[in-house]
Design a protein around this motif. Sequence first.
Motif, mmCIF file in Angstrom:
data_model
loop_
_atom_site.group_PDB
_atom_site.id
_atom_site.type_symbol
_atom_site.label_atom_id
_atom_site.label_comp_id
_atom_site.label_asym_id
_atom_site.label_seq_id
_atom_site.Cartn_x
_atom_site.Cartn_y
_atom_site.Cartn_z
ATOM 1 N N TRP A 238 12.523 -35.885 7.438
ATOM 2 C CA TRP A 238 11.301 -35.655 6.672
ATOM 3 C C TRP A 238 11.133 -36.710 5.595
ATOM 4 O O TRP A 238 10.041 -37.191 5.333
ATOM 5 N N PHE C 56 4.020 -31.137 7.212
ATOM 6 C CA PHE C 56 3.188 -31.810 8.212
ATOM 7 C C PHE C 56 1.951 -32.412 7.551
ATOM 8 O O PHE C 56 1.512 -33.514 7.890
ATOM 9 N N ARG C 59 2.893 -35.390 5.579
ATOM 10 C CA ARG C 59 3.269 -36.474 6.488
ATOM 11 C C ARG C 59 2.013 -37.154 7.045
ATOM 12 O O ARG C 59 1.968 -38.377 7.164
ATOM 13 N N LEU D 651 5.998 -33.172 14.128
ATOM 14 C CA LEU D 651 6.141 -34.385 13.326
ATOM 15 C C LEU D 651 5.830 -35.622 14.169
ATOM 16 O O LEU D 651 5.120 -36.534 13.728
#
Lengths: 323, 348, 145, 659
Positions: A238, C56, C59, D651
């Motif tokens: 992450w 998310f 990101r 992701l």
Amino acid sequence: MKNLQDTIREIAAQSLARGEVELVIGWEKGDLWWQSYPAFIEEEKEADRLIWDPLCVPNLSRYLLQELSEMDEKKIALFVKGCDALAFNQLLQDNRTVRERVVLYGIPCDGLVDPSKLEREGLDRDLQEVERDGEELVLKAAAGEEKRVPAKDYLYDKCLTCRYPNPVAYDQMLGETVPVEPEERFTGVRKLEELDYEDRFSYWAEQFSRCIRCFACRNVCPACSCIKCVFDLQEPRWLGKATEPSENAFYHIIRAYHVAGRCVDCGECSRVCPVDIPLQELNRKIILDINELYGEYDAGVDPEQEAPLITYKTDDPAAFTES
Amino acid sequence: MKKVQKEKLEDLFERLAGDGVLYLPLEEDGVVNFAPWKKGARVNLEALNTVLPPKRAIFPQTETYMRFETDGKKLQIEQVEPVEGNYFLFGVRPCDMAGIKVLDKVFLDEPEDDIYSRRRQAGTILSLGCNDPHVSCFCSAFDLEPGFAPDADVALWDVGEVLLWKPLSEKGEKLTSSVEDLLEDASAEEERAAEEQRNSAAATVAAAAREHGWNVEGVEEALQDMFEAELWDKLYRRCLGCGICTYICPTCHCFDVEDFGKWQEGERFRCWDSCMFEEFTLHASGENPRPTQKERVRQRFMHKLCYYPSNFEGLYACVGCGRCVRQCPVSIDITQVIKEVGGVKSGS
Amino acid sequence: MSVAREEHNFEPLIVAFCCNWCSYAGGDLAGTSRMSYPPNARVIRVPCSSRVSPNFILRAFQRGADGVLVAGCHPGDCHYITGNYHARRRLSILRRFLGFMGVEPERFEVHWISASEGGKFAEVMTEMPEKIRALGPNRKLRDAR
Amino acid sequence: MRRIGVFICWCGANIAGTVDIEKVVEESKKIPGVAYAGEYRYMCSEIGQDMIRDTIIEQNLDRVVVAACSPRMHEPTFRRAAESAGLNPYLVQMANIREHCSWVHKDEEEATRKAVALVRTAVAKASRSVELFSQEIPVERRALVLGGGIAGIQAALDIADAGYEVDLVEKSPTIGGRMAQLDKTFPTLDCSACILTPKMVDASSHPNINLFTWSEVEQVEGYVGNFTVTIRKKARFVDEEKCTGCGDCFEKCPSKVDSEFDEGLVQRKAIYVPFPQAVPNVPVIDKENCRWFVKEKCRVCEKVCEAEAVDLEQEDELLEKRYGAVVVATGFDVLGLEEFGEFNYGKHPDIITSLEFERLVNASGPTGGKLLRPSNQEPPRNVVFVQCVGSRDKSRGKPYCSKICCMYTAKHTVLLKEKYPQSQAYVFYIDVRTGGKDFEEFHRRAVEENDAIYLRGQVGKVFPEGDKLLVEGVDSLSGKTVQIEADMVVLAAAMVPRTDAPEIARLLTLGTDAHSFFTEAHPKLRPVETHSAGVFLAGACQGPKDIPEAVAQASGSASKALGILSKETLLSDPCVSKVDESLCTGCLMCIDVCPYHAITEKTIEEKVHGEVVKRVVAEVNEAVCQGCGACSVACRPGAMNVKGFSNEQILAEVDAVCL
């Protein structure tokens, strides 16, 4: 203060001697005047190392994470200030400590001294010891000289806004409860909210640009009790290790978000930050919004109360049309 | 010896900044750190230690050194030039200068670290003697002098209205002649004042060292036998496992290598790492040779006070700047370790 | 390959997290009804709005999104009964927090779009790029590398 | 390196008309990990599927991306195709380049660019896909039916007839439900009791049906195929085995209370059988009103019972039963009319609800089927029926249409005329809705043959004047105010779910709408299923319904339940949550946000630094988990992950979609 310190030593010695606990966590003194740090006392005769002075800021509750798991069924005694007690309750709510295995000695706290405030005015020169006497601090210098200053001017900002100086969880309270007279804690947040989006962004970009990713804010936090932190995972990755503005922002946003509804507002994050990023303001923004949208909630006050972000009401308001 | 009037500093900064990047202690939100000077920047030459040591200019926290791109099965790699060109580090304290020397040993000894080496060469360091050491300063324990950094290119002393200026190296000489017009000759009186300040600063630190028992003599040898000492069992317990002590240390030099990828392209960078972190020694297998904070805390002190000096002819990887003493949130204090280990030795 | 990102000819890139049961189906309906909307948004199908982690969303901003949309069933109609109630709290807090960080709220929107609201889906897909076009490309939170 | 195959569908001109397929193929080939990219006119056709299968084998593909229509359409198709080539079906991802692209964008260049981006995103997700496997769940081949009204009875009979055991749980002392209260049924005017009673008897005598009347469900655990249900069998205080049904006990019982069955129009005893045809025909003691339980004296019933069936020491029994499927048929209530002061309901005995009217015209009712005014026991002459009382009324009542009122009111006017040819029915209505077989014909019969006067408009006020009721209303067609002197006013109060519906919903994790009607899984295509697998809906608990609809839905539910019971094992959907125990801190917040109670805690032992330590972690019951992922976001370290929608996959999608 001396009385309280004596009590602390006495109680620690007693509970170790009687075998009630196997470990007492308190504070002890280092060589330098500001050094009051966590002490781990396992033997009665060591109890005299324990101290209490207005510099005993480190939050001791977090050490239960490590100490409890290493001590199997054994019991630990812990001295808790107001903020430490909130932290303890939060750990309890997060299933990270066991109430039955901990004996809490509550210490009503009238605020702790921010060494940098003394330094800023040169009051640290030759300083040996700081004592609290009512509304004043007694600054004791090497040569036996004493100086008295108003305590309030030199306390941590977080202490000035403290709403729970008297521990909310304890088995035995040591000392008299102190009056609760907090200053408004959302002033900083509201001030930032007056800025427009560009200025807010620049403000935080500048703050975050100083971040060195030491993770002290996370590691000191009683709500950051994960065995493995999401930021340390290799997969999925992450957070990269580069101190890029974007990565730094990601870290700080998610850190604050992960303690949303669980932050006890102890302000340790801000205190330990070596580059003085006002991290507590991030947490407080979320506290403010939770209070506004989903009802007043003080994490750590009642571990039985459901945390706001794991529950809902069918008629909850949303913040999706605000601009 | 030369001097520069403080009122002319702004001109000097402008001149230096015109000739490269000028890093010097700037104050921002009350935090003083080395940062590139711009007109109007708030220079703070009084602050004893910047929060982060000036090593950042030579050994940045994050540094990309390679870019790559894939196209089907083809892989293209491009080296990223590390050197930004000339730079000046102005106002480096003697302890931090000594810290750079510690880094030099690591990066410039064979095999030479090309990136570090090129950066190091491109810089000119102007050190600034300390007049008024802090209670946490213990540079004298490592035979360093708070008032003077012999390894700098130019040594500076603050004597009130002026900064005394003494070139110490070829680079220093070159710089001196390039800013000749901004400098004047120092008076004997000023030189004497500087001398006095140097002596008094040294005396202050030495007195404190004596008082507190900060004596590193024999510490390296003592630690050789102390891998299993009880000391570590006590010391680590309050450690939070954050990386403050390592990141603010002028001698810490461990780094990690990581990729930042975006689909078919990406870059490889190195960045500071900290032996305080669990992941520092975590193997891909899941095994961790330093499984708890105890091993990590021990490692830090052992490295600074034992392993490094064993590798580099007794040079300690600590310069007594006191940053970790001041910044550790739970006061894990290297001077206490020195004292205790010294004590162990004298007692045995 | 990517949407033109030059400032003068700026076409916002929007990452849209749509729940499988309502909003993604609403998108399908917009399609079967041959509604027309601009191609700025790209949909990532998730089971429920409660599956959308702030990670998310951030990101997406890091990697170049100019806007992020989360769309789920109307409160009370969640396929998983309570998922969107959780999402409502989580994302409300996040939206305000991003605003506090200086990210314009228009860049992060949450809409409830049911499986029968093809029209609303198309409307959101049309309006959101418009709002973001007015703001310009997102540089905040974006990874410049 | 992965070997991903990308299959791009033209969908005839549906996709190819707007998207440059060739370009998408060409760009797909450049994506890292893509070993093959091809196209075909109709990928979902047999030829298309064969092409996928053959290419997987020929090209040795390990992941498949199909760029075609919505995954909601053909994901199962392409998963099967991949499976036929020996590839795990969950290694297939779809890129929706039709509904989300070619059909909504007109510009070919833009649409093609987006299609490429969507393919790239699907490839990114596919490359992070892992093999997933369904679990086999053994099925407990018994069913639970909740509610013993006509829907519940029908569902129970259907399941029992198919050869599976059913427990039918009914809250009240008898099965029969609302239908038992009715007189005649529209539009055929069959006698309700005549068609219902045989079914009740069938249910009670069926070897596969166990009746649990006077019982409630207290707790539900488990999941499809394996529900464990705790049933509280309330103390009846009468031994069902011994009771002969003679009725002596309620003859002699001194305590009286309003009869629920007769809508309070008459009274029953504290020990009672709700109505003569009750099944089981065994009395029950109402503890709240029994002298013995309230004042500790009496025990008359015990004394008079020759069979010695009365047992005042009886206690509630808790039964734990296991089921594979559950049918919920808890029925409806009538809206309370407290908000509707203008009708003066409850203030005058001749102002009644339609259900009360049913009792008044019912042969088994308080008047023996003679319709008499409750105030003076005289036949009514003018009867005013008010429709939509609380229905279609957003402000005070319910916004929905209660659906059956138009028809039963027409029935009531017909019944009125039958009994009293001289009488006159007035009906105030908003709209008359007669969608149903023979419904409109029936309504016309009411109007044309029975002279019911239909007034389009609303009633403003009903108030007693002398021994009459004055009804003031507006006839909106003529625009005139109407005043009718009525003998009786009948209010068609809205249909609402049972008051305990939210509790049932909580027990079974059912969704409810704003009015607490249970929600079906899909309003069109899954009308009897719920979002809780293995739980089905029948009757008015799901929304207003008439009898044939309730029965049809009950049979639908039964066949759905049988679909489960007829299997020995079920395959679970593998796209559910999974815990990485090494990351789990044991905070258990996941448990709090899980709507299905699918997560529990467990203690694990692990070796840390050479010592064995115990710690608590979360554990997902994969059969209960539905894969919403709420837990995965509540989990800070990411220990909780959703298979098929994993953190890694999403992701990768985010990264790819942003390029």
